[in-house]
Design an enzyme around this catalytic site. Structure first.
Site, PDB file in Angstrom:
ATOM      1  N   ILE A 213     103.648   8.826 -42.681  1.00  0.00           N
ATOM      2  CA  ILE A 213     103.067   7.402 -42.349  1.00  0.00           C
ATOM      3  C   ILE A 213     101.404   7.872 -42.001  1.00  0.00           C
ATOM      4  CG2 ILE A 213     103.790   7.822 -39.953  1.00  0.00           C
ATOM      5  CD1 ILE A 213     104.727   4.634 -40.079  1.00  0.00           C
ATOM      6  N   GLY A 214     100.542   6.799 -42.297  1.00  0.00           N
ATOM      7  CA  GLY A 214      99.125   6.983 -41.855  1.00  0.00           C
ATOM      8  C   GLY A 214      98.224   7.055 -43.029  1.00  0.00           C
ATOM      9  N   ILE A 216      96.434   9.783 -43.984  1.00  0.00           N
ATOM     10  CA  ILE A 216      96.386  10.634 -44.856  1.00  0.00           C
ATOM     11  C   ILE A 216      97.201  10.783 -46.055  1.00  0.00           C
ATOM     12  CG2 ILE A 216      96.881  13.139 -44.780  1.00  0.00           C
ATOM     13  CD1 ILE A 216      95.342  13.475 -42.286  1.00  0.00           C
ATOM     14  N   GLU A 235     111.023   9.094 -47.580  1.00  0.00           N
ATOM     15  CA  GLU A 235     111.587   8.170 -46.741  1.00  0.00           C
ATOM     16  C   GLU A 235     110.901   6.731 -46.790  1.00  0.00           C
ATOM     17  OE1 GLU A 235     110.973  10.122 -42.865  1.00  0.00           O
ATOM     18  OE2 GLU A 235     110.328   8.265 -41.952  1.00  0.00           O
ATOM     19  N   GLY A 333     110.966  10.972 -39.667  1.00  0.00           N
ATOM     20  CA  GLY A 333     111.444  11.779 -40.451  1.00  0.00           C
ATOM     21  C   GLY A 333     110.623  12.945 -40.775  1.00  0.00           C
ATOM     22  N   LYS A 358      87.995  10.738 -34.152  1.00  0.00           N
ATOM     23  CA  LYS A 358      86.880   9.746 -34.452  1.00  0.00           C
ATOM     24  C   LYS A 358      86.142   9.841 -33.401  1.00  0.00           C
ATOM     25  CE  LYS A 358      88.368   7.565 -38.440  1.00  0.00           C
ATOM     26  NZ  LYS A 358      88.963   8.723 -38.951  1.00  0.00           N
TER      27      LYS A 358
END
Ligand code: COA
Length: 428
Positions: A213-214, A216, A235, A333, A358
């Site tokens: 997630i995110g 990247i 996932e 996960g 940041k």
């Protein structure tokens, strides 16, 4: 024989919930906003109703100040809507591997009284689809004493484990509302793209990939345009998959299990993604206790698990769920896939993070912040990637790890890290 479909209002459907019940709430794209709003309106008649879920999205209403005696949030992941609640003590968080959440339901550690889910309209046989969130919802529904379903025509029909007959519902309500959407694209900057390029260089053709997630994972997908015959067993899915699938970068041809299919637990992206997935047999949504089982993951060849993190210390300990004591996210996960990838033939478990926040704070650090949660231990960390390169830690001793990690830290942080390394390991 199919039973007649009888709809009630959401308010009426919720009458089956009693004080003291434990309720599972469908999450991610399919968070049932309308039902949660209605539930919050019944606070006066309810006491100590426990709500469990993974990543709910949008406003959830039941966490409003003043409703604490009626609703207790006991979340299995920390997503944006409950982040403040958890950190201000109005909600609780249970750290657990995503693959093991179904066990909590099945073994009566967190038995579910009522599952509230959002599903597609029934087909001609009476089957509804749990759409783009099958993940832990499948086990919750399988084990719940009662099920309340909100039928919503915006829920796509998906192939796999997510089909459920209307017979299973104790109450059914009809409401049309948009599914929740998410986009990380706007947060992909030059550093994320550089990380994406480094990771793309680690991925061989015919690998089976998982993205976490995110921003990247999103950046990585953008850098895979020239790869061939990738497989996907993950996932979660996001929009980036569409182009790779259309361009035959992802063919799933060489997967050992579920060849020719993309396997996932849930999808979270734009409406375009949900429409693309709707009734698309190339996508298989399965129960998370199977998808995320490291023994299942490892059966595919060259599994590359790509997950983001918050902070990594000089020995390779990976903090991904908190910023110090501030609970930012959950275990999810990440470990399931890191372990599955490292056990897979030719697999690569990858953790990626920008070298600084940041605001310019270092993310490769001598010590994790006080209170930080280690999601992956240093024994599980193989590849750590920043915009400055790749540190390969597997088989390396503590001093070698520190040296490899300093090489990928922000150049302006390296001197301080070298000093810390010297103080700790007596050598650099
Ligand atoms: N110190 C202080 N603040 C930090 C920090 C650090 N070391 N690392 C991150 N932050 C802040 C960022 O500045 C950012 O703040 P902002 O929102 O005000 O800009 C925020 O925390 C989020 O960081 P970011 O790097 O943008 O997070 P992301 O959205 O890319 O997600 C994880 C990264 C690690 C939180 C996410 O991948 C996650 O939840 N992982 C755990 C679960 C998981 O991996 N599951 C696997 C498959 S779904």
């Amino acid at each position: 024989m199919r039973l007649p479909v009888t709809y009630t209002s959401a308010a009426e459907a919720l009458q089956i919930i009693k004080s003291g019940d434990r309720i599972f709430v469908h999450g991610s794209a399919q968070t049932p906003t309308n039902i949660l709003r209605e539930l919050s309106l019944q606070a006066d008649r309810l006491k100590d109703v426990e709500l469990v879920f993974i990543s709910v999205l949008g406003q959830i209403f039941v966490d409003q100040p003043g409703l604490e005696d009626s609703f207790k949030i006991n979340s299995l992941f920390v997503s944006e809507p409950i982040r403040k609640d958890v950190n201000e003590g109005r909600a609780d968080y249970v750290p657990v591997f995503l693959s093991e959440i179904p066990e909590l339901f099945k073994r009566n550690i967190l038995p579910i009284d009522v599952a509230i889910i959002q599903v597609s309209p029934p087909d001609k046989h009476g089957y509804c689809s749990m759409g783009v969130s099958v993940d832990v919802a499948r086990s919750a529904v399988n084990t719940a004493k009662k099920v309340i379903a909100q039928i919503n025509p915006n829920v796509p029909r998906t192939h796999g484990d997510g089909l459920i007959h209307t017979k299973r519902f104790n109450a059914m309500t009809y409401f049309e509302e948009p599914l929740h959407e998410a986009s990380y694209g706007g947060r992909v900057g030059p550093d994320e793209l550089k990380i994406g390029e480094h990771i793309a260089n680690l991925i061989e053709d015919r690998s089976t990939i998982q993205m976490g997630i995110g921003a990247i994972p999103d950046a990585v997908l953008r850098c895979l345009g020239n790869h061939k015959d990738l497989g996907v067993h993950t996932e979660m899915l996001s929009d980036g998959i569409i182009e790779l699938f259309d361009k035959d970068v992802v063919t799933n041809k060489y997967k050992a299990i579920h060849p020719n299919k993309i396997v996932t637990g849930f999808a979270l992206g734009s409406r375009r993604l949900y429409d693309y997935i709707d009734d698309n047999p190339a996508f298989t949504f399965l129960d998370i206790d199977y998808v995320n089982d490291p023994h299942v993951i490892r059966r595919n060849p060259k599994v590359v698990a790509i997950n983001a993190s918050i902070e990594v210390d000089l020995t390779g300990q990976v903090c991904s769920d908190s910023i110090g004591t501030f609970q930012f996210s959950g275990v999810g996960g990440q470990m399931d896939f890191l372990r599955g990838a490292s056990l897979s033939q030719g697999g690569k478990p990858i953790i990626a993070l920008p070298s600084r926040t940041k605001k310019g704070l270092p993310r490769i650090v001598p010590f994790l912040k006080q209170g930080a949660g280690v999601v992956a231990t240093r024994a599980h960390a193989h590849y750590i990637v920043t915009e400055h390169g790749v540190a390969y830690l597997y088989g390396k001793n503590l001093r070698q790890r520190a040296a490899a990690l300093i090489n990928i830290a922000h150049p302006d942080d390296r001197e301080a890290l070298e000093k810390a390394c010297f103080e700790r390991f007596k050598i650099f």
